[in-house]
Motif scaffolding. Structure first.
Motif, PDB file in Angstrom:
ATOM      1  N   PRO A   1       0.804  -1.227   0.000  1.00  0.00           N
ATOM      2  CA  PRO A   1       0.000   0.000   0.000  1.00  0.00           C
ATOM      3  C   PRO A   1       0.840   1.282   0.000  1.00  0.00           C
ATOM      4  CG  PRO A   1      -0.891  -1.565   1.573  1.00  0.00           C
ATOM      5  CD  PRO A   1       0.424  -2.129   1.091  1.00  0.00           C
TER       6      PRO A   1
ATOM      7  N   SER B   1       3.150   3.979  -3.795  1.00  0.00           N
ATOM      8  CA  SER B   1       2.675   5.042  -4.688  1.00  0.00           C
ATOM      9  C   SER B   1       3.783   5.674  -5.531  1.00  0.00           C
ATOM     10  CB  SER B   1       1.939   6.127  -3.902  1.00  0.00           C
ATOM     11  OG  SER B   1       2.799   6.761  -2.986  1.00  0.00           O
TER      12      SER B   1
ATOM     13  N   ASN C   1      -3.373  14.629   4.650  1.00  0.00           N
ATOM     14  CA  ASN C   1      -3.816  14.457   3.267  1.00  0.00           C
ATOM     15  C   ASN C   1      -2.903  13.479   2.535  1.00  0.00           C
ATOM     16  OD1 ASN C   1      -5.067  14.649   0.842  1.00  0.00           O
ATOM     17  ND2 ASN C   1      -5.074  16.884   0.776  1.00  0.00           N
ATOM     18  N   ILE C   2      -2.877  12.262   3.010  1.00  0.00           N
ATOM     19  CA  ILE C   2      -1.977  11.245   2.476  1.00  0.00           C
ATOM     20  C   ILE C   2      -2.346  10.869   1.042  1.00  0.00           C
ATOM     21  CG2 ILE C   2      -1.216   8.855   2.776  1.00  0.00           C
ATOM     22  CD1 ILE C   2      -1.614   9.343   5.807  1.00  0.00           C
ATOM     23  N   ARG C   3      -3.623  10.755   0.760  1.00  0.00           N
ATOM     24  CA  ARG C   3      -4.060  10.315  -0.573  1.00  0.00           C
ATOM     25  C   ARG C   3      -3.573  11.249  -1.676  1.00  0.00           C
ATOM     26  NH1 ARG C   3     -10.098   9.483  -2.895  1.00  0.00           N
ATOM     27  NH2 ARG C   3      -9.416   8.491  -4.806  1.00  0.00           N
ATOM     28  N   GLN C   4      -3.754  12.554  -1.476  1.00  0.00           N
ATOM     29  CA  GLN C   4      -3.312  13.518  -2.488  1.00  0.00           C
ATOM     30  C   GLN C   4      -1.799  13.481  -2.653  1.00  0.00           C
ATOM     31  OE1 GLN C   4      -4.693  17.476  -1.687  1.00  0.00           O
ATOM     32  NE2 GLN C   4      -5.768  17.590  -3.622  1.00  0.00           N
TER      33      GLN C   4
ATOM     34  N   ASN D   1       0.258  10.937  -2.042  1.00  0.00           N
ATOM     35  CA  ASN D   1       0.634   9.703  -2.721  1.00  0.00           C
ATOM     36  C   ASN D   1       0.344   9.795  -4.212  1.00  0.00           C
ATOM     37  OD1 ASN D   1       1.638   8.521  -0.446  1.00  0.00           O
ATOM     38  ND2 ASN D   1      -0.218   7.374   0.008  1.00  0.00           N
ATOM     39  N   GLN D   2      -0.734  10.468  -4.582  1.00  0.00           N
ATOM     40  CA  GLN D   2      -1.040  10.676  -5.996  1.00  0.00           C
ATOM     41  C   GLN D   2       0.054  11.512  -6.646  1.00  0.00           C
ATOM     42  OE1 GLN D   2      -3.722   9.421  -7.834  1.00  0.00           O
ATOM     43  NE2 GLN D   2      -2.495  10.180  -9.541  1.00  0.00           N
TER      44      GLN D   2
END
Length: 136
Positions: free
Chosen positions: A56, A59, A101-104, A106-107
């Motif tokens: 996971p 990224s 804001n890990i998702r942004q 990682n993107q």
């Protein structure tokens, strides 16, 4: 913590199987052992010794790094991802201020790696990337 210059030398040494500027710093077998896959969680997570291969936290691989690639991420947002098959690596040094804001973030890591592969990869791979892109 390190500098981009030092990480450049380190990644170059890894890609050269332990050799940097004609000096064998690590035996080739050490590099092989460090980057060999070890399977966890019924094969859903793959790591090397100190390296992430597929988890996971992968990224920084982006869309076009090969299955042979590996890397490491840091809590502050820094990362390094190395692809021996493409003779390519991406170093991202950051100070991530928004830890929620890990998702942004990682993107962003993935996008930077995908862009690097599209710019610096071999022509064969670049053509495959262009063919895979979804242009609106």
């Amino acid at each position: 913590f390190s500098t981009a210059s030092d990480l450049n030398r380190f990644a170059t040494m890894i890609l050269n199987r332990g050799n940097y500027n004609g000096v064998q710093l690590f035996k080739e077998r050490v590099i092989t052992q460090m980057t060999s896959p070890y399977f966890y969680n019924n094969g859903r997570i793959i790591r090397g010794l100190g390296w992430d291969i597929n988890s996971p936290f992968s990224s920084p691989r982006g869309n076009y790094f090969t299955d042979m690639s590996f890397g490491h991420t840091g809590y502050s947002g820094s990362s390094i991802w190395i692809d021996p098959e493409q003779d390519l690596y991406v170093i991202l040094l950051t100070v991530r201020l928004d830890y929620t804001n890990i998702r942004q973030f990682n993107q962003l890591r993935g996008d930077i790696s995908s862009l690097a592969v599209s710019i610096f990869s071999t022509p064969r791979i670049a053509v495959e990337i262009i063919n895979d892109m979804k242009i609106p």
